[in-house]
Design an enzyme around this catalytic site. Structure first.
Site, PDB file in Angstrom:
ATOM      1  N   ASP A   1       5.052  25.645  -1.767  1.00  0.00           N
ATOM      2  CA  ASP A   1       3.896  26.274  -1.156  1.00  0.00           C
ATOM      3  C   ASP A   1       3.443  27.398  -2.100  1.00  0.00           C
ATOM      4  OD1 ASP A   1       3.126  26.998   2.341  1.00  0.00           O
ATOM      5  OD2 ASP A   1       1.896  27.056   0.522  1.00  0.00           O
TER       6      ASP A   1
HETATM    7  C1  GLC Z   1      -0.993  28.120   1.853  1.00  0.00           C
HETATM    8  C2  GLC Z   1      -0.362  27.318   2.973  1.00  0.00           C
HETATM    9  C3  GLC Z   1      -0.265  25.847   2.684  1.00  0.00           C
HETATM   10  C4  GLC Z   1      -1.418  25.433   1.800  1.00  0.00           C
HETATM   11  C5  GLC Z   1      -1.197  26.099   0.456  1.00  0.00           C
HETATM   12  C6  GLC Z   1      -2.314  25.774  -0.548  1.00  0.00           C
HETATM   13  O1  GLC Z   1      -0.338  29.343   1.726  1.00  0.00           O
HETATM   14  O2  GLC Z   1       0.899  27.752   3.449  1.00  0.00           O
HETATM   15  O3  GLC Z   1      -0.259  25.166   3.940  1.00  0.00           O
HETATM   16  O4  GLC Z   1      -1.445  24.021   1.649  1.00  0.00           O
HETATM   17  O5  GLC Z   1      -1.082  27.511   0.577  1.00  0.00           O
HETATM   18  O6  GLC Z   1      -3.500  26.378  -0.151  1.00  0.00           O
END
Ligand code: GLC
Length: 740
Positions: A262
């Site tokens: 993430d």
């Molecule tokens: C965010 C979220 C995740 C998302 C990623 C990319 O912090 O936790 O669900 O897909 O970053 O934007």
């Protein structure tokens, strides 16, 4: 390319070029607006590495993608195309209801269709991978990301996980399918205190029994990527958790796709306190099996020194790089780096009539009728209707994760009513603000808070007076209330789950003049409605219903569609009950059956144990009777099956959908067992007066769980079966399970 060619390609890459494939950067590194939905910080990545990076985060739009890809390939030595990955969770330009709403449809086939439609729109805009579905089980309404999940039940989330992955990926036809990235692995939906990014800590048994199955369902459905979660699992951050990522995900489940972190999660290992430096963090993530580093410089700057110092192996690096190349190959990017991106096709598909029609259908099936007293609903055109509230004429109906949604296309309630009602039978006013302060909500990438519209006391007084005048005039007042979009979604945790005080105070001032009232709720989580529900006649949970929200809500209010949504998260009586969910354990002092005196049972002094509205609950305009529950055999033996049958009768004059729910209870186990577990459901359509027999089949597989010695198997003994309208309204029968 075939595997041999891919291997040859990889073997021609320098170490830097290999590392580049494991780096993901946002659009601002490619001179496109930084549509970041996470903390933006200076990364310290040199331009040389930018030119080697393997994938781009959250840049979409055919024109942008084509330009970035073209410029990149022009300078690329090996012409390895970029992967474009984005948060396309419940719609691209056409936005569907939020997943917590889609889950309430109990219609996985329809949700699969929604994702097929989304995939087509997004492919035209240059997307290759979507960071969806989010399948986290969530039982705590304080957590803002409830809105992104299909709810509290392991089985139901697993059913939707499969449907959503298959909807996005289809048969990988270029231009029509997206590679799916299931998230957030694992158990991100169980943070202590319901506070986002907070500690998750539970037994391995609970993790395996209740939280892991939806991710496995996505893996079994063939999702190409898995995203690590921000939280710890057993005091080890998921992103560095070798047991979770290697033992469970890769070895036990056989996942051989891409593991991506993430946002900035590798660098966050330092804040977690398991890494002393970026280098340490990069080593831990690589050891855990992380392939792609989303938006930090850890892999970019540290993998080469780690390799040279023998801290990580070239073998592990090559395995990660090969997985990235394989996905690019499977997507056909070597043959067509633009893979269907087309400005014309994007324009033609985005918000096309077909997409909007499906969005409207999905919303009518996802909204949940919670209360309907005094024959209030459905409305008729003869009634004088006053629509009042901050959501009455508000296009913010897409929810927080509609990152690319076209808000200008959202149909408001006011617009939808004005399309069908005569002006002398419909009036509207905003009435009050959504919140008394918008401070502290922060921004979220594309979404910024609206400025207050009712700035002065005079504005507010005028609006209140107008609302009271409308209430006096109207036969029915519709209050359109709810949470601000930024009050749910990522980093949207709250401790007060009541409607905003400014809204309830306003309603209190108008209600004395109201003949009949309907409360429409726009929110991304279960709210506490205990105080407000007795002050209104009807309540319709609208969630954030998406582009066609206004039309869908009016369809239901006017009876053009019959509500069929059923809750997939329990609505608490009070926030103090949270986490609250239907499938808990009985405890040694169950309140209703304990032999102890009343005081000494598992209960609250100031609140019932039960939710205000239970899992599976929802009303419709028709009435359905459940009867004649029968079981084909009172004994189930290994290798055999038993059928259980129930009769459902639509005794009304209105056709409608029933969600027939099938729960099981294992009365005695080697470990405690839930008081009930959803093990099947059938959404059936019944004509007025129609009777239907609904059958569920029971096999040993349905009875398996992680026993005392952590074996996943069924144990002999008595089982109860509950079949009915929801987790609290059902008929009961039982059977004995015997192994041969
Ligand atoms: C965010 C979220 C995740 C998302 C990623 C990319 O912090 O936790 O669900 O897909 O970053 O934007």
């Amino acid at each position: 390319m075939d595997e041999k060619q891919l291997l040859n390609l990889m073997n021609t890459l320098s170490v830097e070029e290999k590392i580049g494939q494991l780096v993901q950067l946002s659009g601002d590194f490619f001179n496109e607006g930084a549509m970041a939905v996470g903390p933006v910080q200076k990364l310290g990545i040199n331009q040389g590495m930018v030119q080697l990076t393997g994938s781009v985060l959250n840049v979409l739009g055919a024109d942008k993608v084509i330009k970035i890809q073209s410029d990149y390939l022009e300078k690329s030595r090996h012409k390895i195309p970029l992967l474009f990955m984005a948060d396309i969770i419940y719609g691209y330009k056409t936005v569907f209801p939020i997943p917590l709403a889609l889950g309430s449809s109990w219609n996985p086939d329809m949700v699969n269709l929604c994702n097929q439609t989304t995939a087509k729109e997004a492919c035209a805009a240059g997307a290759h991978v979507t960071f969806a579905p989010m399948v986290d089980v969530v039982r705590d309404a304080r957590w803002g990301r409830c809105m992104e999940s299909t709810g509290e039940d392991t089985y139901l989330n697993s059913v939707f996980a499969k449907a959503m992955v298959e909807g996005f990926q289809g048969d990988f036809t270029p231009g029509e399918s997206l590679a799916s990235c299931v998230k957030h692995f694992a158990a991100y939906g169980a943070p202590e205190g319901g506070r986002d990014y907070n500690t998750v800590d539970m037994s391995e048994r609970r993790l395996r029994e209740e939280y892991l199955p939806p991710y496995k369902a996505a893996v079994d459905a063939g999702c190409e990527l898995v995203m690590t979660s921000f939280n710890t699992v057993d005091e080890i951050p998921a992103t560095a958790n070798q047991w979770l990522m290697d033992e469970v995900l890769r070895k036990e489940w056989g996942f051989d796709g891409i593991l991506i972190t993430d946002y900035a999660a590798i660098a966050e290992l330092i804040a977690h306190g398991v890494a002393e430096s970026d280098k340490d963090a990069a080593r831990l993530a690589m050891e855990a099996g992380v392939d792609i580093d989303m938006k930090t410089s850890c892999y970019a700057n540290q993998l080469k020194p780690l390799l040279e110092e023998g801290e990580i192996s070239l073998k592990k690096l090559d395995e990660a790089v090969l997985r990235v190349l394989k996905l690019k190959n499977k997507l056909g990017l070597f043959e067509d780096p633009f893979r269907g991106a087309s400005v014309a096709r994007e324009k033609k598909l985005s918000n096309c009539a077909e997409s909007k029609s499906l969005s409207r259908q999905a919303a009518t099936q996802s909204l949940v009728l919670l209360q309907n007293l005094n024959d209030t609903l459905p409305l008729t055109k003869e009634w004088k209707i006053a629509l009042i509230g901050p959501y009455a004429n508000n296009q913010d109906l897409n929810g927080l994760w509609a990152v690319y949604g076209d808000k200008s296309q959202v149909v408001t309630l006011k617009t939808a009513f004005e399309e069908i009602l005569n002006p002398d039978h419909f009036q509207f006013t905003q009435g009050c603000e959504l919140l008394d302060s918008y401070e502290g909500l922060g921004d979220f990438g594309f979404f910024t808070k609206e400025e207050t519209l009712l700035n002065t006391d005079e504005d507010k007084k005028r609006e209140l007076n107008k609302a009271i005048e409308l209430a006096k005039w109207a036969d029915v007042v519709i209050f359109a209330m709810g949470e601000h979009t930024l009050q749910s979604g990522e980093a949207g945790s709250r401790t007060d789950l009541n409607l905003p005080a400014i809204q309830t105070a306003f309603m209190e001032q108008v209600l004395p003049w109201v003949k009949k009232s309907i409360l429409l709720l726009f929110n991304g989580r279960p709210l506490v409605l205990t105080d407000i529900k007795d002050k209104v006649d009807a309540i319709l949970e609208c969630w954030f219903p998406g582009t066609e929200g206004g039309h869908a809500i009016v369809d239901l209010l006017m009876g053009y569609a019959n509500p069929s949504g059923r809750l997939t998260m329990s609505f608490p009586c009070a926030v103090g009950q949270v986490p609250i969910y239907y499938n808990g354990f009985n405890t040694g002092r169950p309140q209703k059956t304990s032999t102890h005196s009343v005081r000494f049972t598992s209960r609250y002094l100031d609140c019932p144990n039960e939710p205000l509205y239970p899992f599976g609950y929802g009303l419709s305009y028709h009435t359905a009777e459940y009867s004649n529950l029968k079981i084909s055999n009172s004994v189930l033996r290994s290798g055999e099956q038993v059928e259980v049958e129930i009769e459902v009768h639509n005794s009304s004059e209105i056709s409608g959908d029933e969600v027939v729910q099938f729960y099981i209870r294992d009365k005695v186990g080697s470990v405690v067992r839930p008081v009930k577990e959803l093990r099947g459901f059938q959404k059936i359509h019944l004509k007025a007066g129609e009777k239907r027999k609904v059958i569920f089949t029971i096999t040993e597989d349905l009875l398996r769980f992680h026993t005392r010695d952590m074996k996943f198997e069924a144990e002999e003994g008595d089982f109860e079966i509950y079949i009915g309208k929801n987790s609290e309204d059902y008929l009961v029968t039982n059977f004995l399970f015997e192994k041969k």
